[in-house]
Design a protein around this motif. Sequence first.
Motif, PDB file in Angstrom:
ATOM      1  N   LYS A 191      44.290  47.113  42.573  1.00  0.00           N
ATOM      2  CA  LYS A 191      44.608  45.707  42.370  1.00  0.00           C
ATOM      3  C   LYS A 191      44.985  45.014  43.675  1.00  0.00           C
ATOM      4  O   LYS A 191      45.728  45.560  44.491  1.00  0.00           O
ATOM      5  CB  LYS A 191      45.765  45.555  41.374  1.00  0.00           C
ATOM      6  CG  LYS A 191      45.404  45.965  39.959  1.00  0.00           C
ATOM      7  CD  LYS A 191      46.573  45.806  39.011  1.00  0.00           C
ATOM      8  CE  LYS A 191      46.199  46.215  37.588  1.00  0.00           C
ATOM      9  NZ  LYS A 191      47.346  46.084  36.654  1.00  0.00           N
ATOM     10  N   ILE A 261      37.401  41.615  39.152  1.00  0.00           N
ATOM     11  CA  ILE A 261      37.415  41.368  37.715  1.00  0.00           C
ATOM     12  C   ILE A 261      38.862  41.190  37.244  1.00  0.00           C
ATOM     13  O   ILE A 261      39.800  41.430  37.993  1.00  0.00           O
ATOM     14  CB  ILE A 261      36.746  42.521  36.938  1.00  0.00           C
ATOM     15  CG1 ILE A 261      37.486  43.850  37.196  1.00  0.00           C
ATOM     16  CG2 ILE A 261      35.278  42.637  37.318  1.00  0.00           C
ATOM     17  CD1 ILE A 261      36.994  45.004  36.333  1.00  0.00           C
ATOM     18  N   HIS A 262      39.019  40.748  36.002  1.00  0.00           N
ATOM     19  CA  HIS A 262      40.339  40.586  35.382  1.00  0.00           C
ATOM     20  C   HIS A 262      41.283  39.777  36.282  1.00  0.00           C
ATOM     21  O   HIS A 262      42.420  40.162  36.546  1.00  0.00           O
ATOM     22  CB  HIS A 262      40.973  41.946  35.058  1.00  0.00           C
ATOM     23  CG  HIS A 262      40.124  42.831  34.218  1.00  0.00           C
ATOM     24  ND1 HIS A 262      39.456  42.386  33.096  1.00  0.00           N
ATOM     25  CD2 HIS A 262      39.806  44.153  34.339  1.00  0.00           C
ATOM     26  CE1 HIS A 262      38.781  43.380  32.554  1.00  0.00           C
ATOM     27  NE2 HIS A 262      38.965  44.464  33.288  1.00  0.00           N
ATOM     28  N   ARG A 263      40.797  38.630  36.757  1.00  0.00           N
ATOM     29  CA  ARG A 263      41.601  37.795  37.643  1.00  0.00           C
ATOM     30  C   ARG A 263      42.629  37.005  36.824  1.00  0.00           C
ATOM     31  O   ARG A 263      42.293  36.417  35.798  1.00  0.00           O
ATOM     32  CB  ARG A 263      40.704  36.829  38.424  1.00  0.00           C
ATOM     33  CG  ARG A 263      39.677  37.535  39.302  1.00  0.00           C
ATOM     34  CD  ARG A 263      38.913  36.535  40.163  1.00  0.00           C
ATOM     35  NE  ARG A 263      38.160  35.576  39.376  1.00  0.00           N
ATOM     36  CZ  ARG A 263      36.891  35.740  39.017  1.00  0.00           C
ATOM     37  NH1 ARG A 263      36.236  36.851  39.346  1.00  0.00           N
ATOM     38  NH2 ARG A 263      36.261  34.816  38.320  1.00  0.00           N
ATOM     39  N   ARG A 264      43.875  36.999  37.303  1.00  0.00           N
ATOM     40  CA  ARG A 264      44.943  36.223  36.668  1.00  0.00           C
ATOM     41  C   ARG A 264      45.648  35.374  37.716  1.00  0.00           C
ATOM     42  O   ARG A 264      45.982  35.871  38.795  1.00  0.00           O
ATOM     43  CB  ARG A 264      45.963  37.133  35.980  1.00  0.00           C
ATOM     44  CG  ARG A 264      45.394  38.059  34.946  1.00  0.00           C
ATOM     45  CD  ARG A 264      46.492  38.605  34.021  1.00  0.00           C
ATOM     46  NE  ARG A 264      47.614  39.159  34.755  1.00  0.00           N
ATOM     47  CZ  ARG A 264      47.699  40.414  35.178  1.00  0.00           C
ATOM     48  NH1 ARG A 264      46.683  41.243  34.994  1.00  0.00           N
ATOM     49  NH2 ARG A 264      48.781  40.848  35.800  1.00  0.00           N
ATOM     50  N   GLU A 330      41.447  42.671  40.092  1.00  0.00           N
ATOM     51  CA  GLU A 330      41.155  44.114  40.060  1.00  0.00           C
ATOM     52  C   GLU A 330      39.766  44.413  40.614  1.00  0.00           C
ATOM     53  O   GLU A 330      38.797  43.698  40.345  1.00  0.00           O
ATOM     54  CB  GLU A 330      41.248  44.610  38.613  1.00  0.00           C
ATOM     55  CG  GLU A 330      41.073  46.103  38.454  1.00  0.00           C
ATOM     56  CD  GLU A 330      41.264  46.544  37.009  1.00  0.00           C
ATOM     57  OE1 GLU A 330      40.569  47.489  36.599  1.00  0.00           O
ATOM     58  OE2 GLU A 330      42.085  45.924  36.290  1.00  0.00           O
TER      59      GLU A 330
END
Length: 333
Positions: A191, A261-264, A330
């Motif tokens: 991450k 991916i899975h960006r917040r 990630e």
Amino acid sequence: MSLRDASLDCPACGESHPLDSARMIAALFSQDSRGGLKDNIRAWWGDLYEQLYGPTDRALDSGQMESLLDQTEDLFHRRQMAAVMEMPLDRLAGQEVLEIGPGGGAHSCLFKRHGASVTAIDITPQRAISTAFKLSLVKGGRGRAYNADAENLPFQDNSFDIVYSNGVLHHSEDTDKTIAEVFRVLKPGGKAILMLYARHSAVFWGSIVPHGLVSGEMFRWPEPQWIGRVTEGKPKFGQTKNPFTRVYSAKELDRLLAAFIHRRYRKSSFQWDNFAIPRLTQIRARLLRLLGHSAHPGGVLVYGAPFVPETKLELRLGRAIGFAWNIVAEKPA
């Protein structure tokens, strides 16, 4: 890297990097990281180091360091910063963590104390030395610091579980290249935990843009350079101004971080003095003191002085108009 005499030797590239054996600091630079605008970046952030951290470093011992870290961790929780919100400290034991741009070293030291194996790199020699010194005062985990460039990280692919950077990569000459390097050195499934400045914020529209207009800097330079010249303070020990500062909308972050991916994204960091009104900072501090909000000693390691944290109302407003994007992204497994 291998240690030989007074240098670090890299078997991959064949280069030998001089080692300051007293401070255990090596300058791990390629030719692309020397000269030009990078020297201006080093000069500016070295000047700001001396303004903020130099006096603290010269009086610091291990007992003081432990006490200041307790206070710093408490302040981070109160301010809802990425170092404790996006990066839970109780999950760091055994993790390989790279911090890019540790400043005075407080964040890296906190991660080390919670059991991480920490590597910190900073393009500014004074900041790398400061971080190495502070890491040596902290128990637990492992920690090392190098003088190196985020655009040319001196590490192999897939080396780290976490790459952390708080308010640094937007000051690079080529931020896109730093993000590509972060992606490269992360392990699959690792991450990136980053803080970058937010374009749609009270600071940008209420302070930076007015200063750029009034000073005329907005009309003389490309955006990252004029924003740099009106932010982060003024030089005190030299003439070099802050070379670069970038700001990002959510759409611009999506482009910058497209490989992840899975960006917040979470916004934070709003205070009532984020507007270009004369003496508003002093007015805010005075009013908060009257209301019982005193300066927090946890600011010493991070800001060079005690810091008055956001009120509950400011924290709520920060979610909409704060200047900090707190990012988790990630690398695909």
